[in-house]
Write a protein that holds these residues in place. Structure first.
Motif, PDB file in Angstrom:
ATOM      1  N   LEU A 189       0.958  -1.028  -0.112  1.00  0.00           N
ATOM      2  CA  LEU A 189      -0.213  -0.235  -0.258  1.00  0.00           C
ATOM      3  C   LEU A 189       0.775   1.074   0.232  1.00  0.00           C
ATOM      4  O   LEU A 189       1.353   1.117   0.898  1.00  0.00           O
ATOM      5  N   VAL A 190       0.960   1.990  -0.900  1.00  0.00           N
ATOM      6  CA  VAL A 190       1.868   3.521  -1.218  1.00  0.00           C
ATOM      7  C   VAL A 190       0.213   4.419  -1.002  1.00  0.00           C
ATOM      8  O   VAL A 190      -0.029   4.957  -2.556  1.00  0.00           O
TER       9      VAL A 190
ATOM     10  N   CYS B 174      -4.449   6.024  -2.076  1.00  0.00           N
ATOM     11  CA  CYS B 174      -3.786   4.484  -1.674  1.00  0.00           C
ATOM     12  C   CYS B 174      -3.884   3.820  -2.778  1.00  0.00           C
ATOM     13  O   CYS B 174      -4.854   3.318  -2.880  1.00  0.00           O
ATOM     14  N   ALA B 175      -2.230   3.670  -3.441  1.00  0.00           N
ATOM     15  CA  ALA B 175      -2.407   2.904  -4.785  1.00  0.00           C
ATOM     16  C   ALA B 175      -2.591   1.274  -3.667  1.00  0.00           C
ATOM     17  O   ALA B 175      -1.393   0.842  -2.861  1.00  0.00           O
ATOM     18  N   ALA B 176      -2.760   0.053  -4.529  1.00  0.00           N
ATOM     19  CA  ALA B 176      -3.010  -1.202  -3.426  1.00  0.00           C
ATOM     20  C   ALA B 176      -2.109  -2.033  -4.866  1.00  0.00           C
ATOM     21  O   ALA B 176      -2.615  -2.279  -5.754  1.00  0.00           O
ATOM     22  N   SER B 177      -1.170  -3.118  -4.382  1.00  0.00           N
ATOM     23  CA  SER B 177      -1.201  -3.886  -5.263  1.00  0.00           C
ATOM     24  C   SER B 177      -0.896  -5.479  -4.037  1.00  0.00           C
ATOM     25  O   SER B 177      -0.605  -5.371  -3.566  1.00  0.00           O
ATOM     26  N   GLY B 178      -0.812  -6.347  -5.024  1.00  0.00           N
ATOM     27  CA  GLY B 178      -0.790  -7.610  -4.077  1.00  0.00           C
ATOM     28  C   GLY B 178      -1.836  -8.636  -4.191  1.00  0.00           C
ATOM     29  O   GLY B 178      -3.380  -8.036  -4.496  1.00  0.00           O
TER      30      GLY B 178
ATOM     31  N   VAL C 273      -7.574   3.971  -3.601  1.00  0.00           N
ATOM     32  CA  VAL C 273      -8.411   4.210  -2.680  1.00  0.00           C
ATOM     33  C   VAL C 273      -8.606   6.011  -2.474  1.00  0.00           C
ATOM     34  O   VAL C 273      -6.796   5.741  -2.497  1.00  0.00           O
ATOM     35  N   TYR C 274      -9.481   6.564  -2.272  1.00  0.00           N
ATOM     36  CA  TYR C 274      -8.780   7.880  -2.111  1.00  0.00           C
ATOM     37  C   TYR C 274      -9.226   8.323  -0.371  1.00  0.00           C
ATOM     38  O   TYR C 274     -10.476   7.779   0.075  1.00  0.00           O
TER      39      TYR C 274
ATOM     40  N   TYR D 264      -2.037  -5.353   6.883  1.00  0.00           N
ATOM     41  CA  TYR D 264      -1.355  -4.291   6.397  1.00  0.00           C
ATOM     42  C   TYR D 264      -1.077  -2.711   6.253  1.00  0.00           C
ATOM     43  O   TYR D 264      -2.869  -2.672   6.148  1.00  0.00           O
ATOM     44  N   TRP D 265      -0.363  -2.432   5.801  1.00  0.00           N
ATOM     45  CA  TRP D 265      -0.369  -0.926   6.477  1.00  0.00           C
ATOM     46  C   TRP D 265       1.310  -0.187   5.507  1.00  0.00           C
ATOM     47  O   TRP D 265       1.620  -0.020   5.033  1.00  0.00           O
ATOM     48  N   GLY D 266       0.231   0.944   4.541  1.00  0.00           N
ATOM     49  CA  GLY D 266       1.332   1.874   4.169  1.00  0.00           C
ATOM     50  C   GLY D 266       1.971   3.025   4.913  1.00  0.00           C
ATOM     51  O   GLY D 266       2.019   2.800   6.427  1.00  0.00           O
TER      52      GLY D 266
END
Length: 124
Positions: A4-5, A22-26, A81-82, A113-115
């Motif tokens: 998460l970024v 928040c851009a998620a990958s995985g 997500v925003y 999971y956390w950014g």
């Protein structure tokens, strides 16, 4: 694993708006819940807002402390997500985090999971 970024933080004046991303990958399964938390210096991490990746029953969950000013949204195509923050106040100053969990909860311990967090500073 999930990455998460967050982005979009900054320094603004009271009354201004910001939109955090928040851009998620995985492993971002559609049933998972995406939340925004914030933590001010010396304070506990606080739930702000959240939304399911595949919410079909209604709008985002919003904490009373920011209701009417903040809201969450998502773009499934972008896995992002925003957090839209309007009418910002000095007391909104904090590090804002996005987090992914298996279900809606206001308890940060429920999230796996956390950014890295993004700083929001609101001056009067």
């Amino acid at each position: 694993q999930v990455q998460l970024v967050e982005s979009g933080g900054g320094s603004v004046q009271a009354g201004d708006s910001l939109r955090l991303s928040c851009a998620a990958s995985g492993r971002t399964f559609s049933s998972y819940f995406m939340a925004w938390f914030r933590q001010a210096p010396g304070k506990e991490r606080e739930f702000v807002s959240g939304i399911y990746w595949s919410w079909t029953g209604g709008s985002a969950v919003i904490a009373d402390s920011v209701k009417g000013r903040f809201t969450s949204s998502r773009d499934n195509a972008k896995n992002t997500v925003y957090l839209q923050m309007n009418s910002l106040k000095p007391e909104d100053t904090a590090v804002y985090y996005c987090a992914q969990g298996q279900f809606y909860s206001r308890n940060p311990a429920e999230y796996n999971y956390w950014g890295q967090g993004t700083q929001v500073t609101v001056s009067s």
